[in-house]
Design a protein around this motif. Structure first.
Motif, mmCIF file in Angstrom:
data_model
loop_
_atom_site.group_PDB
_atom_site.id
_atom_site.type_symbol
_atom_site.label_atom_id
_atom_site.label_comp_id
_atom_site.label_asym_id
_atom_site.label_seq_id
_atom_site.Cartn_x
_atom_site.Cartn_y
_atom_site.Cartn_z
ATOM 1 N N ASP A 358 0.835 -1.204 0.000
ATOM 2 C CA ASP A 358 0.000 0.000 0.000
ATOM 3 C C ASP A 358 0.867 1.250 0.000
ATOM 4 O O ASP A 358 0.557 2.242 -0.678
ATOM 5 N N GLU A 430 -11.621 -6.926 0.858
ATOM 6 C CA GLU A 430 -11.611 -5.779 -0.046
ATOM 7 C C GLU A 430 -10.588 -6.014 -1.141
ATOM 8 O O GLU A 430 -9.481 -6.493 -0.887
ATOM 9 N N ASP A 433 -7.638 -1.112 -2.893
ATOM 10 C CA ASP A 433 -8.274 0.028 -2.222
ATOM 11 C C ASP A 433 -9.407 0.578 -3.076
ATOM 12 O O ASP A 433 -9.686 1.771 -3.084
#
Length: 511
Positions: A358, A430, A433
């Motif tokens: 990330d 998920e 993002d």
């Protein structure tokens, strides 16, 4: 004391004891009764009387083709070593001379700790004072002037060398004959067990001391370079194989391993060795062996990925082959030139890897190079890797980079398979993002339609790009069935219910 030896073996099993000769054992071929000359028995002992009626002493006598020895008192000798003017012999429990056999005989020689081995030839005479090794049953041995088999390190004059008090005495060794109960000449590579590394500061940086004994005559190589199994090795005047690292003066990060020859080292080859203190002080102090690969000039490969025999490997700035999880500076293994981060699997978690990805904008150049003994890059497949928190299934693509996305209906996040635990059955994850989600089962397979129930009796139902979470309830299954069919209501026991009232939360499904 007698120790029996199994002829033709490298080791012998001692069997210490005494065998008493029965009177009848020799009587079968000796006349009985009073004789003017010949063998006579008195009690349990046998004697030989000459024609004058005297006992024969210190002499051999033949009976039925076998030789027997009469001692100084005229008694037939048994189970003992015989020394006469011609050499050394041995007579067994029946008094007959033994031939073509090994015998361990009691000795007070301090070098032998109780007993020594002899070999008695077809004449019965022991080998003695052998200036060069002699062959027995295909193996080579040496014996001293008294017939005792030599063992351990032996010098040019045929004397055994005691290295226990003086490790450097081995420099005078020419041959090595194993331990006391083997004695066969050793050829080829031999690791020196005494601590020569502290006894002589010449070798203080050596982790081990190696000698090489020639196959043709068993002699130790000294002051020479020799090709052994296609590789060249250099041996100093003491016979020690020269070893150690030598750094190139033109570059502080270019090394070559100097024990392979004097100026002619292995090229395009693997080398397993302990790094020098300059290369890696921890490995040097711990005597940890590492793998290196040399180029066509003999220098180790550094700071790059290298394809060797169709497999990719990565070598750090001092040439050590890397292993485990590495973050490199390129998404193409062929152009990687530096390590961004070396991940310690014993310390990191899956969340740590997610955070790294990330933080790098969703793109992580993560590769896996196996364990410290293999080092080959994993590609185009899955592998289980144990991190500090759990064991995870990773997928690496054809170029070796950790896969980030859906592959064969499974979602891998920075290489890690996303799946429900065995006590969940199903879970929502998920996708990156994006704010959208995937529903996965315990094998990591993505559920794209219908409805399912998790371990807590909750339901997930999918319809029109949405996934509904329906909390456990008596009507949860009915509501889930209606939702996945796009029905706004459902009927139960003649009662009509609104589907949406049973939906706890609704998520956007990734597509």
């Amino acid at each position: 004391m007698i120790v029996n030896r199994n002829n033709g073996k490298n080791r012998w099993i001692p069997s210490i004891g005494k065998t008493v000769l029965a009177a009848g054992a020799i009587a079968t071929f000796m006349a009985t009764g009073a004789l003017a000359a010949g063998w006579q028995q008195e009690g349990e002992e046998w004697y030989y009387v000459d024609s004058d009626g005297n006992y024969v002493t210190d002499s051999w006598k033949v009976s039925d083709g076998k030789y027997y020895y009469l001692g100084s008192d005229g008694t037939l000798a048994k189970n003992t070593l015989i020394e006469d003017s011609n050499g050394y012999y041995y007579v067994g429990s029946d008094g007959a001379m033994v031939t073509n056999t090994w015998k361990a005989v009691t000795t007070d020689d301090d070098n032998y700790d109780g007993y020594a081995w002899y070999y008695f030839r077809d004449t019965g005479k022991a080998y003695t004072d052998t200036s060069t090794p002699v062959t027995i049953s295909g193996k080579k041995y040496m014996f001293d002037e008294e017939g005792k088999m030599l063992y351990g390190y032996v010098d040019e004059s045929g004397e055994m060398i005691d290295v226990s008090d003086d490790p450097q005495a081995v420099y005078e060794a020419v041959w090595y004959f194993g331990d006391k109960d083997s004695g066969a000449m050793v050829t080829g590579w031999h690791q020196y067990e005494e601590d020569l590394t502290t006894a002589d500061d010449t070798y203080e940086d050596y982790s081990t001391i190696w000698f090489y004994f020639k196959s043709e005559n068993g002699k130790k190589l000294t002051d020479t370079t020799k090709v052994i199994n296609s590789y060249r090795y250099t041996f100093d005047s003491n016979g020690v194989m020269i070893s150690g690292w030598d750094d190139d003066a033109s570059s502080s990060t270019t090394y070559r391993y100097s024990d392979l020859s004097s100026g002619s080292i292995k090229k395009n080859s693997w080398v397993q060795a302990i790094p020098s203190e300059e290369m890696n002080s921890t490995d040097y102090e711990d005597s940890t062996y590492r793998w290196f690969y040399t180029n066509s000039s003999g220098y180790v490969i550094t700071n790059q990925a290298k394809k060797i025999n169709s497999k990719w490997y990565y070598f750090n700035d001092c040439g050590i082959m890397q292993s485990g999880l590495l973050v490199l500076n390129s998404s193409s293994i062929s152009s990687c030139s530096s390590i961004v981060k070396d991940l310690d699997e014993d310390e990191i978690t899956a969340e740590d890897i997610y955070d790294l990805g990330d933080a790098n904008g969703g793109d992580l150049n993560l590769y896996y190079f196996g364990d410290e003994n293999s080092g080959a890059m994993k590609k185009d497949g899955t592998v289980n890797i144990t991190l500090s928190d759990d064991t995870y299934t990773f997928y690496f693509n054809a170029n070796g980079k950790a896969y980030n996305g859906i592959k064969s209906k499974k979602y891998y996040k920075y290489g890690i398979l996303q799946k429900a635990s065995s006590d969940e059955y199903y879970k929502l994850v998920e996708y990156g993002d994006t704010g959208s989600y995937l529903l996965v089962n315990t094998s990591g397979t993505v559920v794209s339609s219908g409805y399912v129930r998790d371990a807590d009796e909750n339901y997930y139902a999918i319809y029109d790009g949405k996934v509904a979470y329906i909390k456990s309830d008596d009507l949860a299954a009915k509501a889930a069935s209606a939702y996945k069919s796009g029905e706004e209501t459902f009927t139960y026991n003649s009662e009509t219910y609104e589907t949406e009232k049973y939906v706890t939360k609704e998520y956007t499904l990734y597509s």
